[in-house]
Write a protein that holds these residues in place. Structure first.
Motif, mmCIF file in Angstrom:
data_model
loop_
_atom_site.group_PDB
_atom_site.id
_atom_site.type_symbol
_atom_site.label_atom_id
_atom_site.label_comp_id
_atom_site.label_asym_id
_atom_site.label_seq_id
_atom_site.Cartn_x
_atom_site.Cartn_y
_atom_site.Cartn_z
ATOM 1 N N GLN A 48 -6.963 -3.490 2.118
ATOM 2 C CA GLN A 48 -7.554 -4.132 3.225
ATOM 3 C C GLN A 48 -6.829 -3.900 4.559
ATOM 4 O O GLN A 48 -7.375 -3.461 5.486
ATOM 5 C CB GLN A 48 -6.993 -5.821 3.119
ATOM 6 N N VAL A 49 -5.472 -3.361 4.319
ATOM 7 C CA VAL A 49 -5.045 -2.750 5.413
ATOM 8 C C VAL A 49 -5.591 -1.452 5.797
ATOM 9 O O VAL A 49 -5.903 -1.101 7.226
ATOM 10 C CB VAL A 49 -3.502 -2.429 5.003
ATOM 11 N N GLN A 63 -6.700 -5.374 -2.850
ATOM 12 C CA GLN A 63 -5.692 -5.524 -2.633
ATOM 13 C C GLN A 63 -5.257 -5.609 -0.998
ATOM 14 O O GLN A 63 -5.967 -4.884 -0.519
ATOM 15 C CB GLN A 63 -4.531 -4.454 -3.671
ATOM 16 N N LEU A 64 -4.141 -6.186 -0.716
ATOM 17 C CA LEU A 64 -3.575 -6.153 0.663
ATOM 18 C C LEU A 64 -3.680 -4.643 1.123
ATOM 19 O O LEU A 64 -4.064 -4.339 2.438
ATOM 20 C CB LEU A 64 -2.325 -6.784 0.762
ATOM 21 N N PHE A 65 -3.064 -3.714 0.284
ATOM 22 C CA PHE A 65 -2.763 -2.337 1.003
ATOM 23 C C PHE A 65 -4.301 -1.557 1.235
ATOM 24 O O PHE A 65 -4.503 -0.958 2.119
ATOM 25 C CB PHE A 65 -2.081 -1.472 -0.118
ATOM 26 N N LYS A 78 -9.272 -1.907 7.418
ATOM 27 C CA LYS A 78 -9.191 -2.354 8.966
ATOM 28 C C LYS A 78 -8.643 -1.396 9.866
ATOM 29 O O LYS A 78 -9.110 -1.188 10.692
ATOM 30 C CB LYS A 78 -8.321 -3.794 8.919
#
Lengths: 278, 278
Positions: free
Chosen positions: B171-172, B167-169, B175
């Motif tokens: 991935q945040v 999920q995006l969170f 990174k």
């Protein structure tokens, strides 16, 4: 400012230029540094020299906020000096939970409370619906939501792709579209990838796009227009450094006007080509 | 403030409480409204009443910015009144292209330029690496990056999922982890989903997490600790409304202290259970 008024300005001025006011004390002419408020002196001269060539001004709030109270004073004076026929953009990239976003909307839209009454504000969408919608509750005010930005790190998250092949910036546009209309919503789309506009226009055919990245950041105005223009123009193309820092001498305002005029002439050609003006 | 100093404060005060200073003129006691600077008067009383029970204060900048210059004055005075043994958080959710994020870092970290010298700032990650790293260039200052927030719209984008099920969170966090260290990076993780912390801790086992949403927003402190605490505590749990608006009467500071004390006692129990204090 309404959408109709904005389009009228574009047709009248034969321009869709936005001038960025990211005013940096280390980059403005030295002779201004003795003024009581050098940032305001610089901005006022730039505004006076370019007002008939552009349809919008966009101060980036960071360049004011970094000087604390003094910077906020420069920002208020700058906002008050913006011509009423120009669309004003607070480039603030705000966004918070609902009641707090409401406070940011007051900060930039509600002159009586904050001293500022911009037409629009840029918004970071990460926190979702309740972080965006408070900016849509004001008559004739606009939320300009980050979609596909022009900076180096823009693809760290914005092209994160789901299993259907939809990228995050597309998902942002699709969702945000359901919270407002082309009359109170725009998107930020960087100019550095001209063909990127094809995909953007699939998701937002009618919305105005605020386009940074032409000039210093390497984007081509012709590509932006080729792939991004719609029947109402639908573009506000921003230039900052190329205009406001064209000269560090006493001729800075004159030189800014020359650079703005070059862009306005290029834009006039594009508007003519598209049949938006005659 | 360094990580070691923060952990020392947590152990000394037997608390990982952060008090939110989202000071709203419509919610503070009426008798303060005649003061020259009611927001500051309120904040000062709250700070004096709670300083020994909490390790951090978090003014949300929107609640100051909405009053323009006057609000910025209240913010500066509030920042100056924060005890030096407390970690200070500018809850600003900023983020812009690199050179502009550098300006926001000046605004909140560089006292000489802006009048503010917070220990940390909250950051919206949508624009990627160059929007975050300028905040990491300051000694003993922190970037607190939004990962999984507690608001209604948080799942509009934060759980956008790629074909690997990431999920995006997540991935945040993955990174952003590569841009800094647990000594200068934290994440915002809302308390409204206790089990959510399991996944967060898979990606950020060592980082401190700033946790809003306990109390008024419905999160459980016990769940947050069960799933989110690490060997250094690794949590700053924020409470705002439950503390600062506990009473609208003349006893508001006393009542704020009582509510802060209840949370501090609960936190002491959790720290003892985890063997972080004895």
């Amino acid at each position: 400012m309404t959408r109709a008024e904005l389009i009228h300005q574009i047709k009248t001025k034969r321009s869709f230029l936005c001038v960025g006011l990211d005013t940096d004390l280390t980059k403005i002419p030295e002779h201004l540094l003795d003024d009581e408020d050098p940032i305001y002196s610089f901005n006022k001269a730039i505004i006076d020299a370019t007002a008939d060539l552009c349809v919008a001004y966009k101060p980036n709030i960071a360049f004011y906020e970094c000087y604390g109270i003094k910077g906020w004073q420069s920002l208020q004076k700058t906002w008050a000096a913006l011509p009423k026929d120009c669309f004003s953009i607070a480039d603030a990239k705000r966004g918070d939970i609902g009641n707090t976003s409401g406070r940011y909307a007051m900060a930039f839209f509600d002159e009586k409370t904050s001293g500022l009454g911009f037409d629009s504000i840029t918004i970071a969408p990460y926190m979702g619906k309740d972080s965006v919608t408070p900016f849509l509750d004001f008559n004739d005010k606009w939320a300009i939501v980050l979609a596909l930005t022009s900076n180096e790190g823009s693809l760290d998250f914005q092209n994160f792709e789901n299993k259907e092949g939809l990228q995050l910036f597309e998902q942002v546009i699709d969702k945000v579209n359901t919270w407002g209309t082309p009359d109170n919503l725009m998107y930020v789309v960087g100019a550095t990838r001209g063909e990127g506009f094809i995909k953007i226009r699939e998701h937002a055919p009618d919305h105005f796009l605020l386009v940074p990245g032409v000039g210093a950041q390497g984007g081509s105005l012709e590509d932006v227009c080729k792939f991004g223009m719609n029947k109402d123009c639908g573009l506000l193309v921003n230039s900052t450094r190329g205009i406001i820092y064209a000269s560090k001498g006493r001729d800075f305002a004159e030189r800014a006007r020359e650079e703005a005029l070059i862009l306005q002439k290029e834009m006039e050609v594009e508007l003519l080509k598209a049949g938006i003006i005659s």
